[in-house]
Scaffold this motif. Structure first.
Motif, PDB file in Angstrom:
ATOM      1  N   LYS C 291       1.045  -1.305  -0.105  1.00  0.00           N
ATOM      2  CA  LYS C 291       0.072   0.036  -0.055  1.00  0.00           C
ATOM      3  C   LYS C 291       0.913   1.198   0.176  1.00  0.00           C
ATOM      4  O   LYS C 291       1.872   1.143   0.738  1.00  0.00           O
ATOM      5  CB  LYS C 291      -0.890   0.045   1.225  1.00  0.00           C
ATOM      6  N   GLY C 292       0.520   2.516  -0.813  1.00  0.00           N
ATOM      7  CA  GLY C 292       1.166   3.466  -0.734  1.00  0.00           C
ATOM      8  C   GLY C 292       2.294   3.301  -1.739  1.00  0.00           C
ATOM      9  O   GLY C 292       2.893   4.446  -2.085  1.00  0.00           O
ATOM     10  N   ILE C 293       2.849   2.295  -2.184  1.00  0.00           N
ATOM     11  CA  ILE C 293       3.856   2.117  -3.210  1.00  0.00           C
ATOM     12  C   ILE C 293       3.212   2.514  -4.703  1.00  0.00           C
ATOM     13  O   ILE C 293       2.467   1.558  -5.066  1.00  0.00           O
ATOM     14  CB  ILE C 293       4.680   1.037  -3.322  1.00  0.00           C
ATOM     15  N   GLY C 294       3.280   3.795  -5.417  1.00  0.00           N
ATOM     16  CA  GLY C 294       2.605   3.857  -6.545  1.00  0.00           C
ATOM     17  C   GLY C 294       1.342   3.313  -6.600  1.00  0.00           C
ATOM     18  O   GLY C 294       0.570   3.817  -5.868  1.00  0.00           O
ATOM     19  N   LEU C 295       1.030   2.469  -7.584  1.00  0.00           N
ATOM     20  CA  LEU C 295      -0.420   1.946  -7.665  1.00  0.00           C
ATOM     21  C   LEU C 295      -0.669   1.174  -6.920  1.00  0.00           C
ATOM     22  O   LEU C 295      -2.057   0.260  -6.973  1.00  0.00           O
ATOM     23  CB  LEU C 295      -0.734   1.647  -9.089  1.00  0.00           C
ATOM     24  N   GLY C 296       0.187   0.611  -5.852  1.00  0.00           N
ATOM     25  CA  GLY C 296      -0.175  -0.678  -5.031  1.00  0.00           C
ATOM     26  C   GLY C 296       0.157  -1.985  -5.841  1.00  0.00           C
ATOM     27  O   GLY C 296       0.905  -2.144  -6.848  1.00  0.00           O
ATOM     28  N   TYR C 297      -0.638  -3.078  -5.078  1.00  0.00           N
ATOM     29  CA  TYR C 297      -0.175  -4.370  -5.525  1.00  0.00           C
ATOM     30  C   TYR C 297      -1.092  -4.667  -6.590  1.00  0.00           C
ATOM     31  O   TYR C 297      -2.043  -4.490  -6.958  1.00  0.00           O
ATOM     32  CB  TYR C 297      -0.355  -5.209  -4.288  1.00  0.00           C
ATOM     33  N   PHE C 298      -0.486  -5.705  -7.491  1.00  0.00           N
ATOM     34  CA  PHE C 298      -1.215  -6.020  -8.566  1.00  0.00           C
ATOM     35  C   PHE C 298      -0.815  -7.396  -9.103  1.00  0.00           C
ATOM     36  O   PHE C 298       0.258  -7.664  -9.175  1.00  0.00           O
ATOM     37  CB  PHE C 298      -1.026  -5.131  -9.957  1.00  0.00           C
ATOM     38  N   GLY C 299      -1.661  -8.319  -9.343  1.00  0.00           N
ATOM     39  CA  GLY C 299      -1.344  -9.551  -9.713  1.00  0.00           C
ATOM     40  C   GLY C 299      -1.693 -10.798  -8.734  1.00  0.00           C
ATOM     41  O   GLY C 299      -2.301 -10.402  -7.759  1.00  0.00           O
ATOM     42  N   PRO C 300      -1.323 -11.800  -9.109  1.00  0.00           N
ATOM     43  CA  PRO C 300      -1.683 -12.881  -8.196  1.00  0.00           C
ATOM     44  C   PRO C 300      -0.872 -12.799  -7.130  1.00  0.00           C
ATOM     45  O   PRO C 300       0.272 -12.328  -6.961  1.00  0.00           O
ATOM     46  CB  PRO C 300      -1.478 -14.404  -9.072  1.00  0.00           C
ATOM     47  N   SER C 301      -1.389 -13.792  -6.150  1.00  0.00           N
ATOM     48  CA  SER C 301      -0.308 -13.951  -4.836  1.00  0.00           C
ATOM     49  C   SER C 301       0.836 -14.922  -5.293  1.00  0.00           C
ATOM     50  O   SER C 301       0.782 -15.672  -6.378  1.00  0.00           O
ATOM     51  CB  SER C 301      -1.109 -14.562  -3.672  1.00  0.00           C
ATOM     52  N   GLN C 302       1.702 -14.794  -4.676  1.00  0.00           N
ATOM     53  CA  GLN C 302       3.050 -15.641  -4.657  1.00  0.00           C
ATOM     54  C   GLN C 302       2.604 -17.204  -4.771  1.00  0.00           C
ATOM     55  O   GLN C 302       3.064 -17.958  -5.641  1.00  0.00           O
ATOM     56  CB  GLN C 302       3.949 -15.044  -3.970  1.00  0.00           C
ATOM     57  N   LEU C 354       3.936   4.498 -14.647  1.00  0.00           N
ATOM     58  CA  LEU C 354       3.488   3.286 -14.146  1.00  0.00           C
ATOM     59  C   LEU C 354       4.436   2.938 -12.849  1.00  0.00           C
ATOM     60  O   LEU C 354       5.629   2.756 -12.974  1.00  0.00           O
ATOM     61  CB  LEU C 354       3.671   1.979 -15.081  1.00  0.00           C
ATOM     62  N   HIS C 355       3.779   2.758 -11.598  1.00  0.00           N
ATOM     63  CA  HIS C 355       4.603   2.318 -10.662  1.00  0.00           C
ATOM     64  C   HIS C 355       3.756   1.397  -9.670  1.00  0.00           C
ATOM     65  O   HIS C 355       2.818   1.837  -9.205  1.00  0.00           O
ATOM     66  CB  HIS C 355       5.029   3.415  -9.895  1.00  0.00           C
ATOM     67  N   PHE C 356       4.107   0.273  -9.686  1.00  0.00           N
ATOM     68  CA  PHE C 356       3.189  -0.914  -8.860  1.00  0.00           C
ATOM     69  C   PHE C 356       4.184  -1.980  -8.606  1.00  0.00           C
ATOM     70  O   PHE C 356       5.074  -2.048  -8.704  1.00  0.00           O
ATOM     71  CB  PHE C 356       2.187  -1.375  -9.900  1.00  0.00           C
ATOM     72  N   VAL C 357       3.305  -2.857  -7.735  1.00  0.00           N
ATOM     73  CA  VAL C 357       4.000  -3.785  -7.169  1.00  0.00           C
ATOM     74  C   VAL C 357       3.387  -5.291  -7.592  1.00  0.00           C
ATOM     75  O   VAL C 357       2.267  -5.749  -7.039  1.00  0.00           O
ATOM     76  CB  VAL C 357       4.146  -3.741  -5.508  1.00  0.00           C
ATOM     77  N   PRO C 358       3.966  -5.954  -8.242  1.00  0.00           N
ATOM     78  CA  PRO C 358       3.522  -7.418  -8.251  1.00  0.00           C
ATOM     79  C   PRO C 358       4.315  -8.619  -7.433  1.00  0.00           C
ATOM     80  O   PRO C 358       5.226  -7.907  -6.556  1.00  0.00           O
ATOM     81  CB  PRO C 358       4.077  -7.917  -9.693  1.00  0.00           C
ATOM     82  N   GLU C 362       8.828  -4.419  -6.600  1.00  0.00           N
ATOM     83  CA  GLU C 362       8.546  -3.038  -7.168  1.00  0.00           C
ATOM     84  C   GLU C 362       8.723  -3.050  -8.676  1.00  0.00           C
ATOM     85  O   GLU C 362       9.889  -3.488  -9.018  1.00  0.00           O
ATOM     86  CB  GLU C 362       9.161  -1.910  -6.541  1.00  0.00           C
ATOM     87  N   TRP C 363       7.948  -2.305  -9.461  1.00  0.00           N
ATOM     88  CA  TRP C 363       8.174  -2.162 -11.133  1.00  0.00           C
ATOM     89  C   TRP C 363       8.109  -0.500 -11.184  1.00  0.00           C
ATOM     90  O   TRP C 363       6.989  -0.015 -11.164  1.00  0.00           O
ATOM     91  CB  TRP C 363       7.150  -3.112 -11.869  1.00  0.00           C
TER      92      TRP C 363
END
Lengths: 326, 242, 410, 299
Positions: C291-302, C354-358, C362-363
């Protein structure tokens, strides 16, 4: 004029490839791939096909040529602008020729398997020399995208890599084919013919075999250098030693020449087409399995048709046509 | 008559075996010289020295005024030494016509491709191989191969022709024909012929004007054909080891 | 001439795997055979799993109020550059792919770049780590894998945090473009941190005996070893260090220790070895801490990714090549959604923002060059036969053991 | 002792051990060339087969790699016979071009089958048997065993060549093909036998090699060994298996010794330079002593 007739099918095939690539969407690169294999076979054939000597380190000439272009592009682009490309070709030609003369003068004294092994030694040794001394960027190699972009602009560099590099390759292939034809039709062609059959007897017949071998080696190598400069440096924009000194290219060249018909004019071209198209088709249809299918196919061809496609055609044709398809 | 080939004191050894010892030989322009000697007498080695396949350990070879001792074989051919091989070495997968044409193109005549084929045509007709001109040389019979080799060597317009056992295995009928062709060509073109023969004494008697006998790497006897064949030492070598 | 006609017709009627229509095509040449077959296999399965997640779990790419599925298109490039250029063009022109996945390795990535640039197709590097790719002035080339220069830097950070007195560093690495870039990247950093390079040597690819170079290195008494290159050489390095009794306080080796085979073959000698990795099973990136990192989390769980990867591959363990392959596709999906269109130039612009976290981490790319700057390397270390994440501290599954000799199980 | 000498001594000792395995790795190549005049360009792929054999025997059944050698030998005999009777037999006396390509293709085939069966992963195992501590150097025992195994294999082959019936026949063929065929030797059969044994030796050496490469086992591992084997074979005269064995020794010593020397020159990567030196030596040797360092051709 009659002696130029065998050149017509060559022009027709390369012309068809070129036009197909130009006119059909998405076919330029696949056609260029075929042209690359055709050109590789064509230039290699000038040595292997004419002399019967197997240069297992042939890739060294393509590699040294690609370095020639890369050196010109990366170190001279600020001074020369677009002149780096012609300069690069000249440098590639000179470097490949020097290497061929040096290697030829030494290794061409050897015969058969000894020659093959010696040439592998040259190719691998050169690579380790570059890596070991850090020459020309050592194992880091040279990347020329930026220099090309500086010299030609974004658009210019893109079309240089994706259009002109390939077009130049067609040119090299045609030149190689023409030289092959000239040789085959001249006394030299008969000298090579005799030499392939029995080198000692050829020498007794008055043929200076060393000179002819060197000549073929030199032509084949310097044209190979131009292919490296164009198809690798200009097209791919980078030269890494592990990539350009890859023995696989030598093997591919051998397969192509053998597949089409060693020592013929049309053979390497046909071999290159069949090889390239087959590989491409297999890669697209059976991704990951193409080598598994390809290897036994080569074995079958070697055992069943060692004279190659053009060799078979010539045998089947009457003597009247023998002169037309070379 | 002018001396075209002057071999001066050549020796050649292979490992421990001394194949030739201090052999002298003179061939005059336009003559037919026979070299005879049993197997292992050094004849083939002598030929190989003259044609340049080997270099002598000692001695010199002068051809037509030029010292050819250390010249490679193709240079000697260009100067005018033509030869055939004991076991014929045709370019097997090359047509008969092309075989002979290659001889013409690179011999001392050094002609172009078309002229080469024209010259070849002439010799093929002379040696009766014209009908087989488009066959690959490997399809020829052993005798035809020998004929083709002679045609190939002659097509190069040599001044000196070395024939290595050309007449071996030829049926008598063909032998006569061959000998007459050879004489005719020799006269027409004024070349010297050195014919090396192991067994067929009749051929040598009919053909050669002079004979040299080699034995165990040395020159045993040299002289006009008739005299040599009367020589006691020669008879000993050939008829029995008394 | 029959042959020619036949050949051409074969080429022209080649089966087209992709069907156009509603799907967004994402694809690229991949090395399923040849020298990169191993890495290629990992990436390939990663892509397949990503396709599955986007279509079946996520429900398709959100463009406006539509949901558009993606389709992964691929051809085998045999790890050869000639094939890359023609396959890239085929993907763009015949299949209509606008979102390309570059092949494995920096060289092959470079080979395809001019073609992608020419046609204005996006070209995502998931296996071309060299920083130099992004110094060439390409517009459409963007990077998901972290740049090579950053690989060994976190080792320096970690050592400095634990043992500020450690100074003597040895660099021993494979003579290849990749490992040299890594070592050049860390050299400057070492100076910055006041470390001293006491030994620096490269060994050739395919080396099978490092005894001479290790003997030489041992005599220089380094405290820290940074080295390696690929699989076999890294393993050999670790093994022969043991054989020759080379003792350092920390040893970080590229690639090899990230593989399960490392510990399987070395046994207890594996314990203590460190390797930088892009991703590792157990990395804690999830919806909460992103949360709070760019657009937040995206994608499936590990967990989902690992499970599906094993299913798809018939039991293989995913490695970071697979994770960053999946992240590449997620980045495309996210960027398309951000742009609200599949127009390539607008998607490329969106990527700059774009800044998100899969689950991969971070990406974020550098807008200027397209180089990945958001992703941080983690460090893994073998401890008691288990691969633990020891750095950065917030991702730790175990504390680093230092010096190496003190490692549990060693 | 000064550190340079200690290093040199360690390197040479290590080189000798490695050299024996190199030699063993090359004997098959030389045998095949010596008898059939065929250069086996697919050499490395057979080494790969041996490595996998040792790997599976060890990891699945716990059979130590030394005992894997006879297994690999038998597998190699089978593979060799298969390759000989399907392909090579028809190509004897063909130009180099064909045989080079045939052996290369067979190598590729083996690699691709290996990849299909076992995947592209790097595999390896560690056979823990301890180390031997000598003054200044430590030698892992498994390497010492590999050294001893190589030497004994070479000896067995030597005895078979000198005393065995078929060994003598093969020796006769190496010296004079035409001559041998008229003396009642079944030349074709002997070709098949020596080809199979050549391949078998190569596969067996692949098993020993696993003791040196902890995780280097994968389908494409063979390429580099093919190149090295060429150099070594030339050192030994190309057609002599014994020459090849000693060539391996010399190669191992040179490779390791040269490292110490090149290491003294600043700016050079000594490792790459030793490889360069190896190929340079290859060229020089081919020119001045094509019959190999040890002289005479043949057996």
């Amino acid at each position: 004029m009659r002696q130029y007739i065998p050149f017509l099918p060559v022009v027709a095939i390369y012309g068809t490839l070129f036009l197909t690539g130009l006119l059909l969407e998405g076919m330029w690169q696949p056609m260029a791939l075929l042209a690359f294999y055709g050109a590789l076979g064509q230039v290699f054939n000038i040595f292997l096909g004419l002399t019967g000597y197997v240069d297992f380190g042939y890739v060294a000439f393509l590699a040294i040529g690609s370095y020639g272009m890369a050196i010109a592009a990366s170190s001279l682009y600020e001074d020369l602008g677009w002149w780096i490309v012609p300069t690069g070709f000249v440098l590639a030609f000179i470097m490949a020729s020097f290497l061929s003369i040096a290697v030829g003068a030494i290794a061409l004294r050897l015969k058969g398997a000894y020659f093959a092994i010696a040439t592998i030694g040259v190719s691998e040794g050169l690579r380790y020399l570059i890596e070991g001394t850090g020459l020309w960027g050592g194992s880091m190699g040279i990347i020329v995208s930026r220099p090309l972009r500086e010299a030609f602009g974004r658009e210019g560099a893109n079309s240089l890599s994706t259009f002109w590099a390939d077009s130049i390759l067609y040119g090299i292939a045609l030149v190689a084919a023409f030289i092959t034809l000239m040789i085959l039709k001249s006394r030299a062609g008969y000298a090579f013919l005799a030499m392939r059959e029995d080198e000692e007897a050829a020498r007794v017949m008055g043929i200076d075999t060393t000179r002819y071998k060197l000549l073929a080696f030199f032509i084949s190598a310097s044209l190979g250098g131009l292919i490296g400069a164009s198809a690798w440096t200009l097209k791919m924009n980078y030269v890494f030693p592990s990539d350009v000194f890859d023995i696989v290219y030598t093997i591919e060249a051998i397969i192509i020449v053998l597949l089409g018909g060693s020592g013929t004019l049309l053979g390497p071209l046909v071999g290159g087409l069949v090889y390239g198209a087959l590989k491409y088709w297999l890669a697209v249809t059976f991704p990951g399995l193409q080598l598994l299918l390809f290897a036994p196919l080569i074995l079958v061809i070697i055992v069943a048709f060692p004279q190659g496609i053009i060799g078979i055609l010539r045998e089947r044709m009457g003597s009247a046509f023998r002169g037309v398809i070379l | 008559m002018r001396v075209i080939l002057d071999v001066k004191g050549v020796s050649k050894g292979f490992g421990g075996v001394q194949a030739l010892r201090d052999v002298d030989l003179e061939v005059r322009a336009g003559e037919i010289l026979g070299i005879v000697g049993p197997n292992g007498s050094g004849k083939t080695t002598l030929f190989n020295l003259i044609s340049g396949v080997y270099r002598p350990d000692t001695g010199r070879i002068i051809f037509d005024g030029v010292d050819v001792t250390s010249l490679p074989p193709f240079r000697r051919t260009v100067l005018g030494i033509g030869r055939t091989f004991q076991i014929p070495r045709p370019f097997k997968r090359v047509t008969v016509m092309e075989n002979v044409a290659i001889g013409a193109m690179f011999g001392s005549s050094s002609v172009g491709v078309e002229e080469g084929f024209r010259v070849a045509e002439g010799y093929l007709k002379v040696f009766g191989l014209w009908d087989k001109r488009d066959r690959d040389a490997e399809s020829l019979t052993p005798v035809e191969r020998r004929l083709m080799e002679v045609a190939r060597a002659l097509a190069g317009r040599p001044k000196l022709l070395l024939l290595d056992e050309v007449m071996a295995g030829m049926p008598p009928g063909e032998l006569d024909g061959f000998l007459s062709i050879l004489r005719e060509v020799k006269v027409r073109e004024g070349i010297a012929v050195v014919a090396m023969v192991e067994h067929i004494m009749r051929a040598v008697k009919d053909l050669a004007e002079r004979v040299v006998v080699l034995h165990q790497g040395r020159k045993l006897v040299e002289g006009p054909t008739r005299e040599v064949f009367m020589d006691k030492r020669v008879l000993e070598v050939y008829l029995g080891r008394t | 001439m029959k042959i020619r006609v036949l050949l051409l017709s074969i080429l022209l009627i080649l089966p087209s795997i992709a069907t156009a229509g509603e799907a967004i095509l994402i694809g690229g040449p991949i090395s399923l055979s040849g020298k990169y077959a191993k890495e290629g296999e990992q990436g390939f399965i990663g892509f397949k799993v990503a396709e599955k997640w986007v279509n079946e779990v996520y429900g398709g790419v959100r463009i406006g109020n539509r949901r558009v599925p993606i389709r992964y298109v691929y051809y085998d490039d045999e790890s050869k550059k000639e094939n890359v250029t023609s396959l890239v063009e085929r993907l763009i022109k015949v299949d209509g792919v606008r979102f390309l996945l570059a092949p494995y390795s920096s060289g092959l990535t470079l080979a395809g770049a001019p073609v992608a640039e020419k046609y204005g197709a996006l070209y995502m590097s998931h296996g071309g780590a060299s920083d130099r790719i992004f110094e060439q002035g390409f517009r459409y080339v963007v990077q998901t894998i972290g740049p090579a220069s950053s690989y060994q830097r976190s080792v320096v950070d970690m050592v400095k945090a634990i043992d500020p007195s450690a100074r003597r560093v040895a660099l021993l690495f494979e003579d290849s473009e990749f490992s040299r870039t890594v070592m050049m990247g860390v050299k400057g950093y070492l100076k910055e941190k006041g470390m001293k390079i006491v030994f620096e040597r490269a060994y050739p690819r395919n080396v099978k005996d490092l005894t001479p170079v290790l003997t030489e290195m041992k005599a220089r008494r380094p405290e820290i070893l940074l080295g390696g290159g690929h699989f076999a050489d890294g393993q050999l390095l670790a093994k022969q260090m043991g054989d020759l009794g080379v003792d350092v306080k920390a040893a970080s080796i590229l690639v090899a220790p990230t593989l399960p085979a490392f510990a399987k073959t070395l046994g207890k000698e594996a314990n203590g070895f460190i390797a930088p990795a892009h991703w590792e099973k157990g990395v804690r990136f999830n919806r909460e801490n992103s949360k709070g990192i760019g657009l937040g989390y995206f994608g499936p769980s590990q967990e989902w990714f690992i499970r599906e990867f094993k299913k798809e591959s018939g039991g293989l363990e995913p490695e970071y090549h697979a994770a960053n392959a999946m992240a590449s596709i997620l980045a495309y999906v996210k960027a398309i959604e951000l742009a609200g269109t599949t127009d390539v130039d607008r998607v490329r612009d969106a990527m700059d923002r774009l800044h998100f976290v899969p689950f991969y981490g971070e990406w974020k790319i550098d807008p200027e060059t397209g180089k990945q700057v958001g992703h941080k390397m983690i460090l893994i270390q073998w401890q008691k036969g288990r691969k633990e994440i020891v750095w950065p501290e917030e991702a730790q599954t175990a504390r680093p053991c230092y010096p190496m000799a003190s490692c549990p199980g060693r | 002792m000064p550190p340079f000498l200690i290093a040199l001594y360690g390197n040479l000792l290590n080189g000798a051990i490695l050299g024996a395995v190199y030699g063993m790795m090359t004997m098959g190549l030389s045998l095949i060339f010596g008898v059939l005049r065929i250069v086996n360009v697919g050499h490395g792929a057979f080494i790969m087969v041996g490595a996998y054999t040792a790997f599976f025997l060890f990891t699945l059944y716990g059979i130590p790699p030394l005992l894997a050698v006879p297994f690999s030998f038998i597998i190699g005999m089978g593979l060799g016979a298969l390759f000989f009777y399907t392909v090579i037999k028809r190509l004897i006396d063909s130009p180099e071009l064909t045989t080079l390509l045939a052996t290369f293709s067979f190598g590729v085939l083996l690699e691709e089958v290996a990849k299909l069966l076992w995947g592209p992963d790097y595999r390896g195992f560690n056979w823990e048997v301890g180390s031997l501590h000598l003054p200044f150097v430590t030698i892992p025992l498994e390497k010492l065993y590999a050294f001893l195994a190589s030497v004994s294999m070479a000896l067995i082959l030597y005895i078979w060549f000198k005393k065995g019936r078929s060994g003598m026949a093969i020796r006769a063929i190496m010296e004079d093909r035409e001559g041998a065929s008229c003396c009642g030797i079944n030349v074709d059969g002997m070709y098949g036998l020596s080809f199979s044994i050549g391949i078998a030796l190569t596969v067996a050496s692949g098993s020993l090699l696993t003791l040196f490469i902890p995780v280097g086992i994968h389908p494409y591992m063979g390429g580099i060994y093919t190149l090295k084997a060429f150099v070594i074979a030339v050192l030994g005269g190309l057609s002599s298996p014994w020459g090849a064995f000693f060539g391996g020794f010399i190669f191992g010593l040179v490779e390791n010794g040269a490292y110490s020397l090149f290491g003294l020159v600043p700016g050079l990567e000594p490792f790459s330079m030793t490889y360069f030196a190896a190929f340079l030596i290859l060229l020089i040797l081919l020119l001045i002593r094509p019959e190999g360092l040890l002289g005479a051709n043949g057996g």
